[in-house]
Scaffold this active site. Structure first.
Site, short mmCIF file in Angstrom:
data_model
loop_
_atom_site.label_atom_id
_atom_site.label_comp_id
_atom_site.label_asym_id
_atom_site.label_seq_id
_atom_site.Cartn_x
_atom_site.Cartn_y
_atom_site.Cartn_z
N ASP A 141 0.35 15.64 -2.15
CA ASP A 141 0.04 14.87 -0.95
C ASP A 141 -0.04 15.71 0.33
O ASP A 141 0.11 15.17 1.42
CB ASP A 141 1.08 13.76 -0.79
CG ASP A 141 0.65 12.70 0.22
OD1 ASP A 141 -0.56 12.51 0.38
OD2 ASP A 141 1.53 12.09 0.85
N CYS A 201 -2.09 -8.98 -0.41
CA CYS A 201 -1.89 -7.76 0.38
C CYS A 201 -2.71 -7.78 1.66
O CYS A 201 -2.27 -7.27 2.69
CB CYS A 201 -2.20 -6.52 -0.46
SG CYS A 201 -3.90 -6.42 -1.07
N CYS A 205 -0.94 -8.57 5.99
CA CYS A 205 -0.98 -7.46 6.95
C CYS A 205 -0.80 -7.99 8.38
O CYS A 205 -1.60 -8.80 8.85
CB CYS A 205 -2.29 -6.69 6.84
SG CYS A 205 -2.40 -5.31 8.00
N CYS A 255 2.63 -7.45 -3.59
CA CYS A 255 1.73 -7.38 -4.76
C CYS A 255 2.36 -8.06 -5.98
O CYS A 255 3.49 -7.73 -6.37
CB CYS A 255 1.42 -5.92 -5.08
SG CYS A 255 0.34 -5.72 -6.53
#
Length: 379
Positions: A141, A201, A205, A255
């Site tokens: 990452d 999802c 938000c 989720c």
């Protein structure tokens, strides 16, 4: 890294690598050809053209390499993608209602995952190099490598409508690492996208950061704003921040595939008690030494004290707790503009009359700076 050795049958080699990965604590393992996602450069360029990367200029600067593994390393033939489950012990959404506490993203409540994963990847890469003689490179990452779509190609899961990888076994809670190799290894079958008609999802938000399913505008994302963004939090996102002081887990936590998730087996990824329910009153009083001590080994340390205090002060402004006013006032004289600006906003939210009584003196001190606008602008 390249270490010559007698060639090994690819199937046998992959079985050895899988076994070693499991022994090291990896929960997922998959392989994809390095050229498995020729669609990525166009998708990346479209996102950059739309400005969704915000002020993460490094994404645009490395676009040519980021678009494909072979763009970064032409010798790459295969990508091994590995995942470690970091599933939390408690519901990350539960603390959002406790306004006197700060909410830290699950991934940052203990040790920096980069440090944990990289050593394990090097172990597996070393085994691969010794057994095959192939060249290898490891990534966690920090390089221009698009791990999530590569993980999808390697069969670890699929990128959900929130753009995060979703696993049938671990929901949205997988840290990813990758090994690029010059070896041609047998690939795994990609899994089909299985979000169906679900939009939980997207709906949860708090800042409407998804222009469409499978698309994320980082400029509206609280994970970006509280971690990567260096300036003041834009006004429209301050109230929606609530008490989120580092990252945001809303779209991950909601989720439905998380029903199959389990708590992480890796002790260093489980939440430290002092980071699971930290009091805003304690956090806003941290000095540099206290900040470094509290977040030793944590990814939070890399944003620095000023940005962290900015986030904490916004959360205090959303707390509705007038008892925190003296702690806010103590930050009005901070050296860093992002701290002063957030303190002004918090004071105006919690004690508008007190803010009015201080405004003229502080405006004179600020002169024409952007911080002065915090005294007179909207809240």
């Amino acid at each position: 890294m390249k270490m010559a050795s007698a060639p090994v049958d690819p199937e046998t080699l992959v079985a050895e690598l899988r076994a070693r990965a499991a022994a090291l604590g990896f929960d997922s393992f998959g392989i994809a050809p390095a050229d498995a996602r020729p669609d990525l450069p166009a998708k990346l360029n479209a996102a950059l053209a739309a400005g969704w990367h915000g002020d993460m200029d490094w994404m645009a600067e490395t676009a040519d390499r980021r678009g494909s593994p072979q763009g970064m390393w032409p010798a790459a033939r295969s990508v091994i993608v590995l995942g470690i489950n970091y599933g939390p012990e408690t519901d990350p959404l539960a603390i959002l209602g406790e306004k006197s506490l700060g909410t830290i993203s699950v991934y940052a409540r203990n040790r920096d995952y980069h440090e944990i994963i990289k050593g394990k990847l090097k172990d597996i890469a070393g085994l691969l190099a010794r057994r095959s003689g192939a060249e290898v490179k490891v990534f966690v990452d920090t390089a221009p490598l698009m791990e999530k779509p590569l993980a999808e190609a390697a069969g670890l899961g699929w990128q959900g409508k929130h753009t995060v990888l979703v696993s049938r076994d671990f929901g949205s809670w997988l840290f990813l690492g990758a090994i690029l190799t010059s070896a041609d290894l047998p690939g795994d079958k990609p899994l089909p996208e299985s979000c169906g008609t679900c939009t939980r999802c997207l709906d949860i938000c708090p800042t409407s950061a998804f222009p469409a399913p499978f698309q994320l505008d980082s400029r509206r994302c609280l994970a970006y704003l509280t971690v990567e963004h260096k300036d003041q939090i834009p006004l429209e996102f301050r109230v929606p921040m609530g008490n989120r002081i580092y990252g945001c887990d809303d779209c991950l936590a909601v989720c439905p595939w998380n029903k199959f998730a389990s708590v992480s087996r890796e002790a260093r990824l489980r939440a430290r008690p002092e980071l699971e329910r930290p009091a805003l009153a304690d956090l806003v009083q941290l000095d540099d030494a206290g900040f470094r001590s509290l977040f030793v080994g944590s990814p939070i340390k890399r944003i620095g004290l000023a940005r962290f205090l900015r986030n904490v002060l916004i959360a205090i402004g959303n707390s509705g707790d007038p008892a925190l006013v003296p702690l806010v006032e103590a930050r009005l004289d901070a050296d860093e503009p992002v701290v002063r600006g957030a303190a002004i906003w918090a004071l105006r939210r919690l004690a508008p009359e007190r803010a009015d009584s201080l405004r003229l003196a502080y405006l004179a001190r600020e002169g024409d700076s952007s911080v002065a606008l915090e005294w007179t602008g909207d809240i």
